[in-house]
Design an enzyme around this catalytic site. Structure first.
Site, mmCIF file in Angstrom:
data_model
loop_
_atom_site.group_PDB
_atom_site.id
_atom_site.type_symbol
_atom_site.label_atom_id
_atom_site.label_comp_id
_atom_site.label_asym_id
_atom_site.label_seq_id
_atom_site.Cartn_x
_atom_site.Cartn_y
_atom_site.Cartn_z
ATOM 1 N N GLU A 1 -4.775 0.449 -3.578
ATOM 2 C CA GLU A 1 -3.809 1.020 -2.636
ATOM 3 C C GLU A 1 -2.824 1.944 -3.339
ATOM 4 O O GLU A 1 -2.535 3.038 -2.857
ATOM 5 C CB GLU A 1 -3.048 -0.091 -1.910
ATOM 6 C CG GLU A 1 -3.875 -0.791 -0.860
ATOM 7 C CD GLU A 1 -3.096 -1.846 -0.093
ATOM 8 O OE1 GLU A 1 -1.930 -2.130 -0.456
ATOM 9 O OE2 GLU A 1 -3.656 -2.374 0.874
ATOM 10 N N GLU B 1 -6.609 -9.716 -4.793
ATOM 11 C CA GLU B 1 -5.317 -9.169 -4.351
ATOM 12 C C GLU B 1 -4.774 -8.149 -5.348
ATOM 13 O O GLU B 1 -4.263 -7.094 -4.955
ATOM 14 C CB GLU B 1 -4.314 -10.303 -4.141
ATOM 15 C CG GLU B 1 -3.023 -9.863 -3.497
ATOM 16 C CD GLU B 1 -3.194 -9.306 -2.095
ATOM 17 O OE1 GLU B 1 -2.745 -8.161 -1.856
ATOM 18 O OE2 GLU B 1 -3.769 -9.995 -1.240
#
Length: 125
Positions: free
Chosen positions: A76, A69
């Site tokens: 991102e 994560e």
């Protein structure tokens, strides 16, 4: 390089890492969800008296998901910085990184079932 300077660099490096973790907790909803699940898994493990080996597997699995994560979020944010406009290649990169989190999460569920289900089953039946 003096020992004092090396120690100062280690502290600075650690503070950067700590700042990164604080940022991801603050800004990433999915990471907070994973942390909540982590707490629930740890509480369940304590209640079910996991063995040392089971704890090792659970901790490694939690680490896998949280690391995936964090990595996904870093990818991102990098893509958003480099390509703020929508671009097909940027979408693919983000989707692949999110896919890595999904793989880690699915693996963690399978491991959780393998470890927790027999213990829960023995309490129920």
């Amino acid at each position: 390089m003096s020992l004092e300077l090396k120690d100062k660099r280690k502290i600075i490096g650690f503070s950067y890492a700590w700042n990164g973790l604080k940022e991801i907790v603050r800004s990433e909803r999915n990471f907070r969800i994973h942390l909540t699940i982590t707490v629930l898994v740890i509480i369940t493990g304590l209640l079910l008296h996991l063995s040392a080996l089971e704890w090792g597997i659970i901790i490694l699995t939690i680490g896998l998901v949280l690391t995936a994560e964090v990595t996904n979020s870093a990818i991102e944010k990098t893509i958003d910085y480099l390509r703020p406009e929508i671009h097909p290649s940027a979408k693919v990169i983000k989707d692949v990184a999110a896919g890595a989190v999904l793989v880690a999460a699915v693996i963690s569920v399978v491991i959780g079932v393998l470890i927790f289900w027999p213990k829960i089953e023995s309490l129920i039946f």
